[in-house]
Design an enzyme around this catalytic site. Structure first.
Site, mmCIF file in Angstrom:
data_model
loop_
_atom_site.group_PDB
_atom_site.id
_atom_site.type_symbol
_atom_site.label_atom_id
_atom_site.label_comp_id
_atom_site.label_asym_id
_atom_site.label_seq_id
_atom_site.Cartn_x
_atom_site.Cartn_y
_atom_site.Cartn_z
ATOM 1 N N LYS A 154 0.918 -1.055 -0.090
ATOM 2 C CA LYS A 154 0.140 -0.118 -0.112
ATOM 3 C C LYS A 154 0.840 1.372 -0.044
ATOM 4 C CE LYS A 154 -3.849 -2.212 0.117
ATOM 5 N NZ LYS A 154 -3.314 -3.727 -0.076
HETATM 6 N N1 T4K Z 1 -9.742 -5.080 0.980
HETATM 7 C C1 T4K Z 1 -9.067 -4.564 0.039
HETATM 8 C C2 T4K Z 1 -9.799 -4.007 -1.403
HETATM 9 C C3 T4K Z 1 -7.799 -5.106 -0.468
HETATM 10 O O1 T4K Z 1 -7.020 -4.860 -1.649
HETATM 11 C C4 T4K Z 1 -7.251 -5.878 0.648
HETATM 12 C C5 T4K Z 1 -5.792 -6.116 0.440
HETATM 13 C C6 T4K Z 1 -7.891 -5.775 1.729
HETATM 14 C C7 T4K Z 1 -9.055 -5.352 1.944
HETATM 15 C C8 T4K Z 1 -6.899 -6.444 3.242
HETATM 16 O O2 T4K Z 1 -5.768 -5.616 3.475
HETATM 17 P P1 T4K Z 1 -5.015 -6.591 4.160
HETATM 18 O O3 T4K Z 1 -5.398 -7.318 5.302
HETATM 19 O O4 T4K Z 1 -4.105 -7.074 3.238
HETATM 20 O O5 T4K Z 1 -4.054 -5.694 5.060
HETATM 21 C C9 T4K Z 1 -1.612 -7.923 -2.099
HETATM 22 C C10 T4K Z 1 -1.698 -7.698 -0.738
HETATM 23 O O6 T4K Z 1 -1.133 -8.785 0.305
HETATM 24 C C11 T4K Z 1 -3.084 -7.126 -0.142
HETATM 25 O O7 T4K Z 1 -2.783 -6.392 1.145
HETATM 26 C C12 T4K Z 1 -3.960 -6.395 -1.084
HETATM 27 N N2 T4K Z 1 -5.070 -6.006 -0.760
HETATM 28 C C13 T4K Z 1 -4.040 -7.111 -2.221
HETATM 29 C C14 T4K Z 1 -4.825 -6.302 -3.544
HETATM 30 O O8 T4K Z 1 -2.472 -7.445 -2.922
HETATM 31 P P2 T4K Z 1 -0.556 -9.992 -3.532
HETATM 32 O O9 T4K Z 1 -1.195 -11.362 -3.480
HETATM 33 O O10 T4K Z 1 -0.670 -9.277 -4.790
HETATM 34 O O11 T4K Z 1 0.970 -9.860 -2.741
HETATM 35 P P3 T4K Z 1 2.251 -10.430 -3.687
HETATM 36 O O12 T4K Z 1 2.852 -10.921 -2.506
HETATM 37 O O13 T4K Z 1 1.976 -10.898 -4.912
HETATM 38 O O14 T4K Z 1 2.678 -8.873 -3.927
HETATM 39 C C15 T4K Z 1 2.548 -8.076 -5.045
HETATM 40 C C16 T4K Z 1 3.923 -7.480 -5.494
HETATM 41 O O15 T4K Z 1 4.436 -6.660 -4.556
HETATM 42 C C17 T4K Z 1 5.213 -8.592 -5.411
HETATM 43 O O16 T4K Z 1 5.027 -8.993 -6.928
HETATM 44 C C18 T4K Z 1 6.355 -7.850 -5.078
HETATM 45 C C19 T4K Z 1 5.730 -6.735 -4.147
HETATM 46 N N3 T4K Z 1 5.990 -7.062 -2.794
HETATM 47 C C20 T4K Z 1 5.152 -7.635 -1.882
HETATM 48 C C21 T4K Z 1 5.367 -7.916 -0.743
HETATM 49 C C22 T4K Z 1 4.530 -8.519 -0.019
HETATM 50 C C23 T4K Z 1 7.114 -6.488 -2.354
HETATM 51 O O17 T4K Z 1 8.043 -5.793 -3.018
HETATM 52 N N4 T4K Z 1 7.451 -6.638 -0.791
HETATM 53 C C24 T4K Z 1 6.616 -7.315 -0.130
HETATM 54 O O18 T4K Z 1 6.669 -7.262 1.020
HETATM 55 O O19 T4K Z 1 -1.447 -9.443 -2.330
#
Ligand code: T4K
Length: 363
Positions: free
Chosen positions: A185
């Protein structure tokens, strides 16, 4: 340009030395959690920055939505959007409520207010829209419907820190707004979130719910749970908050660059911003067909670039956990939408490369 992978996003991080400096105090005090001084300072700083009266910091955005539902004591049907992350809907279900899907507007990608009233029954207790990709919902129309039918409004403002309407943060709208401070975020505490409300009594209740339901003398006075943010996460939040304005301005500029470069391509569509000022935290692009999207995604991946299909599939189609109800607009858009890389340290020549690959693949 080096050949490092380019992801859809990267966390906005303050210099490590600045984070370390704040952490020294945590080590000195030995207070790691339980509403420590940094959590209190972070909440105060956020209230000031966002001009909101109460920000209750919690462990993540999903818990923030659950806490909002719990604090408002909702039991029944909650009208929400299918075009979202699963967390919006799982939070509703974990609180023992039933999600009722209202289709979206094909331009804004937010819940379509004109379709809400037809879904209201005698079991409806609330409306839970999402400011999708930080694009403000039509909060006036939604409030008018809620007031007419005596419903609560909780905004899933997971994407919406930095978005505003009528000069007010989007987090100030609704009975409660629930935001996320996840690594992906605009402002992050690694994992984290918050409940925002204008109501002091509700803010106190949220704080009790966050802390097992304790009151000041540790008597149990609410049905609470553990939603506490730690001092380490708050330290990261405080360090990153210093760069919030810079990150926000950077997103807006990069969004403008993408839009300018891609607008020449007539076969692409973009999210429309009708109400208020978005935070430009994501750059979604809508293709003519899923086939073209897959072709573009493959080409980008071959070049070590990893966009994401937010949100795919439409949540109403997760039939292993939800009874299917058709939402044609959301289902159709979900198949054709891709979020392109957009983050603070993303280089402009990377944006140009992404655009070139898209244009070369489509034409
Ligand atoms: N409501 C809405 C509308 C939301 O979009 C979300 C979460 C929530 C509620 C719930 O909020 P939280 O409980 O999560 O606080 C991500 C996130 O995990 C999630 O927070 C987010 N929305 C959702 C839209 O996307 P992924 O599956 O895309 O994560 P991931 O690991 O594939 O990361 C995407 C890219 O970000 C990676 O390719 C590289 C980068 N990244 C990711 C992480 C975790 C980093 O550079 N460092 C990191 O530590 O879920």
């Amino acid at each position: 340009m080096d050949n490092k992978p380019i992801y859809v996003t990267m966390p906005s991080l303050a210099p490590l030395e600045e984070f370390n400096e704040i952490l020294k105090g945590v080590w000195d005090r030995g207070i790691l959690t339980h509403n420590g001084p940094l959590v209190q300072q972070f909440e105060k700083d956020l209230c000031k920055k966002l001009d909101v009266p109460h920000f209750v910091a919690v462990t993540n955005g999903t818990i923030a939505i659950q806490m909002a539902i719990k604090a408002l004591e909702l039991k029944g049907e909650i009208i929400t959007t299918p075009f979202t992350w699963i967390a919006t809907v799982s939070a509703i279900m974990w609180e023992g409520c039933t999600p009722v899907f209202c289709d979206i507007d094909p331009g804004t990608l937010n819940i379509d207010p004109s379709k809400i009233e037809a879904l209201i029954t005698d079991k409806t207790v609330a409306i839970l829209p999402v400011h999708v990709f930080g694009n403000p919902c039509d909060v006036d129309a939604i409030k008018a419907i809620a007031d007419k039918h005596g419903l609560k409004v909780i905004y899933d403002a997971a994407h919406a820190i930095g978005s505003s309407y009528k000069g007010k943060s989007m987090l100030a709208y609704g009975d409660i707004s629930a935001t996320s401070l996840h690594a992906t975020k605009l402002l992050n505490t690694a994992e984290g979130g918050g409940c925002i409300t204008n109501d002091s009594a509700l803010a106190e209740k949220l704080k009790r719910i966050r802390f097992f339901g304790h009151n000041d003398v540790k008597d149990i006075v609410e049905d609470g749970f553990n939603g506490k943010m730690t001092e380490v996460h708050a330290a990261l939040g405080i360090a990153n908050l210093k760069y919030y304005d810079e990150v926000l301005a950077d997103r807006k500029e990069k969004y403008r660059i993408y839009k300018n470069l891609l607008s020449k391509n007539n076969s692409l569509a973009f999210q429309t911003h009708c109400v208020g000022e978005p935070n430009y935290s994501y750059f979604p692009v809508i293709f003519d067909s899923e086939k073209i999207l897959i072709k573009v995604e493959e080409k980008l991946n071959q070049n070590n670039i990893y966009p994401r299909r937010y949100f795919y599939p439409s949540v109403n189609t997760y039939t292993k956990i939800i009874d299917y109800k058709t939402c044609p607009v959301s289902e159709e858009i979900s198949r054709r939408i891709l979020c392109l890389p957009l983050y603070w340290k993303l280089k402009i020549n990377c944006i140009e490369k992404v655009v070139l690959i898209i244009n070369n693949t489509i034409f």
